[in-house]
Motif scaffolding. Structure first.
Motif, PDB file in Angstrom:
ATOM      1  N   THR A 283      -4.518   3.241   0.549  1.00 47.49           N
ATOM      2  CA  THR A 283      -3.728   2.627   1.316  1.00 47.49           C
ATOM      3  C   THR A 283      -4.258   1.027   1.237  1.00 47.49           C
ATOM      4  O   THR A 283      -5.406   0.829   0.972  1.00 47.49           O
TER       5      THR A 283
ATOM      6  N   SER B 297      -9.010   1.511  -1.158  1.00 41.68           N
ATOM      7  CA  SER B 297      -8.189   0.481  -0.799  1.00 41.68           C
ATOM      8  C   SER B 297      -8.684  -0.961  -1.647  1.00 41.68           C
ATOM      9  O   SER B 297      -9.945  -0.921  -2.006  1.00 41.68           O
TER      10      SER B 297
ATOM     11  N   PHE C 129      -0.123   5.461   0.422  1.00 41.65           N
ATOM     12  CA  PHE C 129       0.474   5.002   1.386  1.00 41.65           C
ATOM     13  C   PHE C 129       0.822   3.650   1.467  1.00 41.65           C
ATOM     14  O   PHE C 129      -0.215   2.910   1.524  1.00 41.65           O
ATOM     15  N   VAL C 130       1.982   3.056   1.717  1.00 40.32           N
ATOM     16  CA  VAL C 130       2.312   1.580   1.970  1.00 40.32           C
ATOM     17  C   VAL C 130       2.411   1.809   3.466  1.00 40.32           C
ATOM     18  O   VAL C 130       2.652   2.712   4.156  1.00 40.32           O
ATOM     19  N   GLU C 131       2.399   0.338   3.790  1.00 42.88           N
ATOM     20  CA  GLU C 131       2.431   0.217   5.504  1.00 42.88           C
ATOM     21  C   GLU C 131       3.886  -0.435   5.577  1.00 42.88           C
ATOM     22  O   GLU C 131       4.238  -1.083   5.001  1.00 42.88           O
TER      23      GLU C 131
ATOM     24  N   LEU D 268       0.429  -2.382  -4.132  1.00 42.83           N
ATOM     25  CA  LEU D 268       0.266  -0.785  -4.286  1.00 42.83           C
ATOM     26  C   LEU D 268       1.051  -0.295  -5.195  1.00 42.83           C
ATOM     27  O   LEU D 268       0.713   0.678  -5.732  1.00 42.83           O
TER      28      LEU D 268
ATOM     29  N   PRO E  63       5.843   5.464   5.280  1.00 41.01           N
ATOM     30  CA  PRO E  63       4.745   4.447   5.574  1.00 41.01           C
ATOM     31  C   PRO E  63       3.901   4.831   6.681  1.00 41.01           C
ATOM     32  O   PRO E  63       4.326   5.663   7.430  1.00 41.01           O
TER      33      PRO E  63
ATOM     34  N   ASN F  61       1.728   9.983  11.629  1.00 38.93           N
ATOM     35  CA  ASN F  61       0.900   9.471  10.355  1.00 38.93           C
ATOM     36  C   ASN F  61      -0.055  10.765   9.646  1.00 38.93           C
ATOM     37  O   ASN F  61      -0.205  11.152   8.446  1.00 38.93           O
TER      38      ASN F  61
END
Lengths: 267, 386, 290
Positions: free
Chosen positions: B278, B296, B327-329, B337, B352, B375
């Motif tokens: 992420t 990351s 995972f993107v946010e 990403l 996300p 999450n």
């Protein structure tokens, strides 16, 4: 090669008034200009010479009266202070070649012929070998020559020059006067705003004496008669906020309207 | 006669209300610095508190610009909660400037702080196996988390934590906060502090100090948060203290249950599978709790920009670890990403992750519990059910 | 490390590097000549002003469509175009010069944008989301950059003569053609297009930097507009390649690396260029006879 062009008028003024804000700089000019005229517009500072030329060039809208510009009279205008960016990376060739715009437009390709004419024009103004010089290296006189070369290329019927010899060296002035004479010989119409009366007497057959209003127009010698010059000297260029509004112009009443005297056109 | 008794009872009522103002019904005006904290305060405080938050749902505290209403709320508050650990930058100044007389309670007091080690960048690349840090050397306060030497290609021995075979994470998230990086690892002489030299350039985004502020990502730490909140509320309203503590305890149990539940779900995962990718450096505490490694791009955060070396390194690591979860946010630019995902063949998770804020009330992360569940579910979906 | 490892391997081994290179090279062809004219017209700071000016457009796009790149980019384009056109009109029609008119209009636009963002109440860093990075060029961005490059090169080719005339002697152009103002606005449109697309794909630093630095450097070396453009393009290409390699080998952020590469070239030119003051103040040795 004289022939009467009485019906071939390049410009016609009818009570033309040009100015800025609500004040006239040229007031009530009436007359015609035939093809092939070589005319000097003279007068004290602020008398309206530049304004008249700008008006003819189409840069100013008349405040009153009209002027008619014949279609067959293509025009080239050389302003008093060229709006040229001297720091722009261009050569003399680039600058002069702008004169081909009327012929080539935006996309027309430059032919070999065009290159030849550019060279010829440079020669005619005494700028042989200057084609690749950048314009930021030119002296005032050299730049003026280049601008004349550009006008040459424009191949115009009517050439307007606003004080072309301001702060120019004598040799250049001589050479450029030669170019003007050549234009006159080619039957082009040349109107030049001039302040050097000696030059005018020597090189310009016709003159128009302006001091806001036209004082005299015709053969140079007569126009530059001392009596006229005296009148002109009394001219006050300042704008008068207290002046009255001008009533409708009547041609007959005139504001001292002056017409060009009929004259024998001499080559 | 009638009048006399009316007068008497009114007098009695008046006196009573004068004597015990705390019995008045008005809830305490509490301000929380951001949405996650606000939610926790509401749970612990219940009806006795009226909570306003400064950085609301969906808002990013790192770029938040206060508005006059915030200052007014703060000025009139009875109690203010902040996260601490340098999370609140401009908000602290807001609090000072507002002239409020309310006490400021720090929610993260007493937690097991994780240090960030963002700088190490590519240096890792060259190390092969070093077990650089045996934790012992790092006498860094209390983490004995894992130091996994980052570049272990094969031998990882240090982890005391279990065997995470993390190859090299250049996760900023630090699992191991202390520097693994650049120091040539044989001289373990360094103790973490050298880390600090890596100046956190990339901190700008968070303007964090060396301490990772995102402690709420740990369910264990959240229990401490709840306890701290209860304490602060108790100081202000002693009468309701029992309620607050009961609420906090009940909440704590829920959090613990959640932790156990997911711990179980992840228990079958091998060490090499406990990796996800992420961008945001916010999940360090989560990773520590559940023994994950986060990959990351170094330096990727709200303001700083990645270098080609960082991205290349990350791609290498993903290929080496075979990490499959990316995972993107929410509310971040996913393009980098996505590029990495397409180059490595990893698919981007549909879900996300939420890091620093709660979603809208009808969203998937409307409360803290919902957020953590969301999450963790996403992690399960990506890592376990594959 | 062999030359191959140093120069070629980074691009050969990673798809993202290839895309970065392609995107950077494409934008070099487009941004550099536009930058030459910007510089010649003394509008070099337009790039930075524009980065701020596009905010209300992006903000409106965000308000209506959420955090989607396409509406935000389009909104930014429109805002940029309005700002450029507005500034241009004010400069042409009033006594105000272009630097002041642009500053005035972009500030108004920026304030407007900040207000819109704060009205929504959400503090997402809009600009951060909108501005991309050369390392994150997806296919859509590459296509966008490619089309803009094509459009720019083609348009410049067509309006070239008028553009030069408009810069060199606008009074003359006015006297022979009505194209002057049109060409001026077309040029502004190209500037906005290149900037906004550049921001979205590559970020502000890279986008503005590639426009201005190579042009400024080229000015030290050549004397005609065409050769300025050609040299600027070459310098931009060089900066992109060098910058990406630096970013790769030295782990420096990519945007700054490219611009620093361009900057090094600029500074070296400052010291070495024949007409520069430093050198011309050194004791002279030879000169020609005429």
């Amino acid at each position: 090669m004289t022939h009467s062009h009485a019906s071939n008028l390049c410009l016609t003024f009818n009570d033309l008034t040009l100015g800025y804000g609500s004040h006239p700089a040229v007031h009530g000019l009436t007359g015609d200009i035939e093809h092939g005229t070589l005319l000097a517009v003279v007068g004290p500072n602020g008398s309206g010479k530049s304004t008249l030329l700008k008006g003819i060039a189409g840069l100013l809208t008349p405040m009153g009266g009209t002027f008619v510009h014949a279609d067959a009279c293509r025009m080239a205008y050389l302003p008093q202070q060229a709006d040229i960016d001297r720091t722009f990376p261009a050569t003399v060739f680039d600058l002069v070649s702008l004169g081909l715009w009327p012929k080539r437009g935006l996309l027309g390709r430059m032919t070999r012929e065009d290159r030849e004419s550019i060279k010829t024009a440079l020669q005619a103004v005494g700028l042989n070998g200057f084609a690749n010089r950048t314009i930021d290296t030119l002296s005032g006189g050299q730049l003026q020559r280049a601008l004349f070369a550009r006008v040459l290329l424009q191949d115009a019927d009517l050439i307007l020059l606003d004080e072309p010899f301001n702060a120019i060296d004598t040799k250049t002035v001589e050479d450029l006067l030669g170019v003007i004479a050549r234009w006159h010989g080619e039957d082009r119409t040349v109107i030049a705003g001039m302040h050097d009366l000696d030059l005018v007497r020597e090189h310009f057959p016709q003159a128009l004496l302006l001091s806001r209003e036209p004082l005299a127009w015709g053969e140079t010698e007569e126009v530059l008669h001392p009596a006229n010059l005296l009148k002109a000297r009394r001219f006050n260029a300042a704008w008068d906020e207290q002046a009255e509004w001008c009533a409708d112009h009547d041609h007959a009443q005139g504001h001292g309207n002056v017409h060009p005297l009929p004259s024998d056109r001499v080559a | 006669m009638m009048l006399r008794s009316v007068l008497a009872s009114s007098a009695l009522l008046a006196t009573t209300s004068l004597i015990s103002p705390a019995l008045a019904d008005d809830p305490l005006r509490v301000v929380a610095s951001f949405s996650i904290l606000g939610d926790m305060v509401e749970v612990v405080g219940g009806d006795a508190v009226a909570v306003t938050t400064i950085v609301g749902r969906g808002e990013d505290a790192h770029v938040y610009e206060p508005v006059p209403t915030d200052a007014a709320n703060v000025a009139e508050a009875d109690l203010i909660f902040v996260n601490g650990l340098s999370f609140e930058g401009s908000i602290e100044r807001l609090i000072e400037a507002s002239g409020t007389t309310a006490p400021v309670a720090v929610a993260s007091v007493g937690i097991n702080v994780l240090m960030t080690d963002e700088d190490d960048h590519s240096d890792h690349s060259d190390h092969d196996d070093h077990d650089d840090h045996n934790h012992d050397e790092h006498a860094h306060d209390d983490h004995d988390d894992h130091d996994h030497d980052e570049h272990a290609h094969d031998d990882h021995d240090d982890h005391d934590h279990d065997e995470h075979a993390h190859d090299d994470h250049d996760d900023d998230h630090d699992h191991d906060d202390h520097d693994h990086d650049e120091h040539a690892h044989d001289d373990d002489g360094h103790d973490d502090h050298d880390h600090d030299e890596h100046a956190h350039d990339d901190h700008h985004d968070h303007d964090h100090g060396p301490e990772d502020p995102h402690a709420w990502q740990s369910l264990d730490a959240a229990q401490i948060y709840a306890a701290n909140i209860a304490d602060a509320l108790c100081d202000l309203d002693a009468d309701s203290c029992e309620t607050f503590e009961a609420n906090a305890a009940a909440y704590g149990e829920q959090l613990e249950a959640l932790h156990q539940q997911y711990e179980a779900q992840f228990s079958d995962l091998e060490a090499s599978e406990r990796v996800f990718i992420t961008a945001h450096q916010a999940f360090g505490y989560l990773a520590r709790d559940f023994d994950f490694t986060i990959l990351s791009p170094q330096g990727l955060s709200t303001e700083s920009e990645a270098s080609a070396a960082d991205v290349a390194r990350l791609i290498d690591q993903i290929r080496e670890t075979g990490a499959q979860a990316l995972f993107v946010e929410a509310n971040a630019d996913p393009r980098l990403l996505e590029q990495i995902a397409s180059e490595t063949g990893v698919s981007v998770s549909d879900t996300p992750l939420y890091s620093d804020w709660l979603s809208d009330e009808d969203g998937p992360a409307a409360t803290y519990l919902a957020m953590m569940t969301h999450n963790l579910n996403a992690l399960v979906a990506a890592l376990v059910t594959n | 490390m062999s030359a191959y490892d140093f120069l070629i391997a980074p691009f050969a081994d990673y798809a993202f590097m290839q895309r970065a290179l392609l995107g950077g090279l494409l934008i070099a062809f487009s941004a550099a000549p536009v930058g030459v004219f910007l510089m010649l017209r003394r509008m070099s700071l337009t790039g930075d002003a524009m980065a701020h000016a596009i905010l209300p457009g992006a903000a409106l796009g965000f308000l209506i469509f959420g955090l989607e790149l396409l509406p935000m980019t389009l909104g930014g384009l429109i805002a940029g175009a309005l700002v450029a056109a507005g500034a241009g009109l004010v400069a042409r029609m009033t006594v105000q010069k272009e630097d002041a008119s642009l500053a005035a209009v972009y500030l108004i636009s920026l304030a407007f944008g900040v207000m819109i963002v704060s009205l929504r109440g959400s503090s997402i860093d809009l600009m951060h989301v909108l501005f991309g990075s050369v390392l994150a060029l997806n296919t859509q961005s590459l296509i966008m950059i490619g089309s803009i490059t094509g459009m720019t090169v083609l348009t410049l080719g067509i309006i070239w003569r008028a553009l030069v005339a408009e810069c060199l002697d606008p009074g003359f152009l006015r006297s022979v053609s009505a194209l002057g103002p049109i060409v001026h606005f077309i040029f502004l449109a190209l500037v906005v297009l290149n900037l906004v697309a550049g921001f979205q794909a590559l970020g502000t630093l890279l986008s503005v930097g590639l426009m201005i630095l190579p042009a400024a450097t080229a000015r030290f070396w050549t004397r005609t507009a065409l050769s300025l453009c050609a040299l600027a393009v070459a310098l931009a290409l060089l900066s992109v390649i060098a910058g990406l390699l630096i970013s790769y080998h030295l782990a420096i952020a990519s945007g700054p690396a490219v611009i620093l590469a361009a900057g090094v070239i600029y500074l070296s030119s400052l010291l070495v260029e024949p007409r520069w003051l430093v050198l011309s103040n050194l004791p002279k040795h030879r000169h020609k006879v005429a």
